[in-house]
Write an enzyme that holds these catalytic residues in place. Structure first.
Site, PDB file in Angstrom:
ATOM      1  N   SER A  64       0.834  -1.204   0.000  1.00 21.52           N
ATOM      2  CA  SER A  64       0.000   0.000   0.000  1.00 21.52           C
ATOM      3  C   SER A  64       0.868   1.253   0.000  1.00 21.52           C
ATOM      4  O   SER A  64       2.032   1.237   0.413  1.00 21.52           O
ATOM      5  CB  SER A  64      -0.911   0.012   1.229  1.00 21.52           C
ATOM      6  OG  SER A  64      -1.721  -1.133   1.250  1.00 21.52           O
TER       7      SER A  64
HETATM    8  N1  SAM Z   1      -0.367  -4.950   4.268  1.00 19.47           N
HETATM    9  C1  SAM Z   1       0.359  -5.225   3.073  1.00 19.47           C
HETATM   10  C2  SAM Z   1       1.733  -4.617   3.067  1.00 19.47           C
HETATM   11  O1  SAM Z   1       2.113  -3.957   4.041  1.00 19.47           O
HETATM   12  O2  SAM Z   1       2.433  -4.841   2.068  1.00 19.47           O
HETATM   13  C3  SAM Z   1      -0.367  -4.822   1.816  1.00 19.47           C
HETATM   14  C4  SAM Z   1      -1.568  -5.640   1.607  1.00 19.47           C
HETATM   15  S1  SAM Z   1      -2.192  -5.793  -0.021  1.00 19.47           S
HETATM   16  C5  SAM Z   1      -2.881  -4.195  -0.278  1.00 19.47           C
HETATM   17  C6  SAM Z   1      -3.587  -6.836   0.405  1.00 19.47           C
HETATM   18  C7  SAM Z   1      -3.193  -8.247   0.787  1.00 19.47           C
HETATM   19  O3  SAM Z   1      -4.333  -8.908   1.329  1.00 19.47           O
HETATM   20  C8  SAM Z   1      -2.722  -9.084  -0.383  1.00 19.47           C
HETATM   21  O4  SAM Z   1      -1.455  -9.596  -0.119  1.00 19.47           O
HETATM   22  C9  SAM Z   1      -3.777 -10.193  -0.475  1.00 19.47           C
HETATM   23  O5  SAM Z   1      -3.269 -11.422  -0.914  1.00 19.47           O
HETATM   24  C10 SAM Z   1      -4.238 -10.254   0.970  1.00 19.47           C
HETATM   25  N2  SAM Z   1      -5.549 -10.878   1.198  1.00 19.47           N
HETATM   26  C11 SAM Z   1      -6.704 -10.736   0.499  1.00 19.47           C
HETATM   27  N3  SAM Z   1      -7.687 -11.490   1.065  1.00 19.47           N
HETATM   28  C12 SAM Z   1      -7.138 -12.104   2.139  1.00 19.47           C
HETATM   29  C13 SAM Z   1      -7.626 -13.004   3.129  1.00 19.47           C
HETATM   30  N4  SAM Z   1      -8.880 -13.437   3.147  1.00 19.47           N
HETATM   31  N5  SAM Z   1      -6.787 -13.428   4.082  1.00 19.47           N
HETATM   32  C14 SAM Z   1      -5.478 -13.023   4.109  1.00 19.47           C
HETATM   33  N6  SAM Z   1      -4.952 -12.177   3.202  1.00 19.47           N
HETATM   34  C15 SAM Z   1      -5.766 -11.730   2.230  1.00 19.47           C
END
Ligand code: SAM
Length: 219
Positions: A64
């Protein structure tokens, strides 16, 4: 070729930009001064690691924008400055490292194995005591509940009930809620069996998949 000093200077400039955009909490700004974002992005993205932008981290996901991470973190810190925090969506591991720098006991869940492993390598190399799990984060981490804070770093269609049930009394869930194009940052605070909501600015996140996320993305 940038050296550590260049990166440190660029990091200070990024923090100055965050202040300019309205991030005020000194604890949050300090965490952004400390955590080296360039270690959490792909090699080819490093020259832009301290620009205020989201970046691809592979497998269709993103790290992000620093402003977004700072905004969500401030919402948490201002309401619950210590204790156990669960992050849903480990991605690169950067948000987890920021939470660790703030002194929280950090738990994080990622659903994509490749990212879970990649983030794990970086967090381990930095010797950060972040506990990680591979799986559907919408189901939370029942064995470690209750949590003082839960941060969902992906777009949710509605507040996941299971995550709400894993909040401690007075604990806060920070989650972007909306459709796939745009979401409003929402804080849900537990008061006994009641839940108070506050709604903030709009953002655009990748979707939260899984049982209590977007149905059409279920595995
Ligand atoms: N917090 C992260 C960082 O600091 O880099 C960025 C997150 S990215 C915007 C969103 C993440 O949520 C992705 O890696 C995606 O695979 C994960 N995601 C989506 N649905 C999810 C779920 N049900 N459980 C765990 N992770 C999930």
């Amino acid at each position: 070729m940038r050296n550590d000093e260049d990166m440190a200077r660029e990091r200070q400039e990024m923090v100055a930009e965050l202040e300019l955009y309205g991030i005020r909490d000194a604890r949050v700004l300090d965490a952004f001064r400390t955590v080296r974002r360039h270690l959490f992005v792909e090699e080819e993205s490093r020259p832009l690691a301290y620009s205020d932008s989201a970046m691809p981290i592979g497998l269709g996901q993103t790290i992000s924008q620093p402003y977004t991470v700072a905004y969500m973190t401030s919402l948490l810190v201002e309401r619950r400055p210590s204790g156990k925090v669960l992050e849903i969506g480990t991605g690169s591991g950067y948000q987890a490292a920021i939470l660790d720098a703030l002194g929280y006991e950090v738990f994080t869940i990622e659903r994509i194995a490749g990212l879970y492993e990649m983030a794990g390598r970086v967090l381990d190399a930095l010797e950060l005591p972040v506990q990680r799990r591979l799986g559907d984060g919408t189901l939370g981490w029942p064995e470690e509940a209750p949590f003082d804070g839960i941060i969902v770093t992906a777009a949710a269609p509605h507040a996941p009930r299971t995550l709400m049930s894993q909040l401690a009394d007075g604990g806060v869930l920070v989650v972007p809620l909306g459709d796939l194009a745009s979401q409003q940052m929402t804080v849900i605070r537990r008061r006994g069996e009641e839940f108070e909501r506050e709604i903030f600015h709009s953002f655009a996140f990748v979707p939260l998949c899984g049982r209590e996320g977007w149905e059409n993305n279920n595995e």
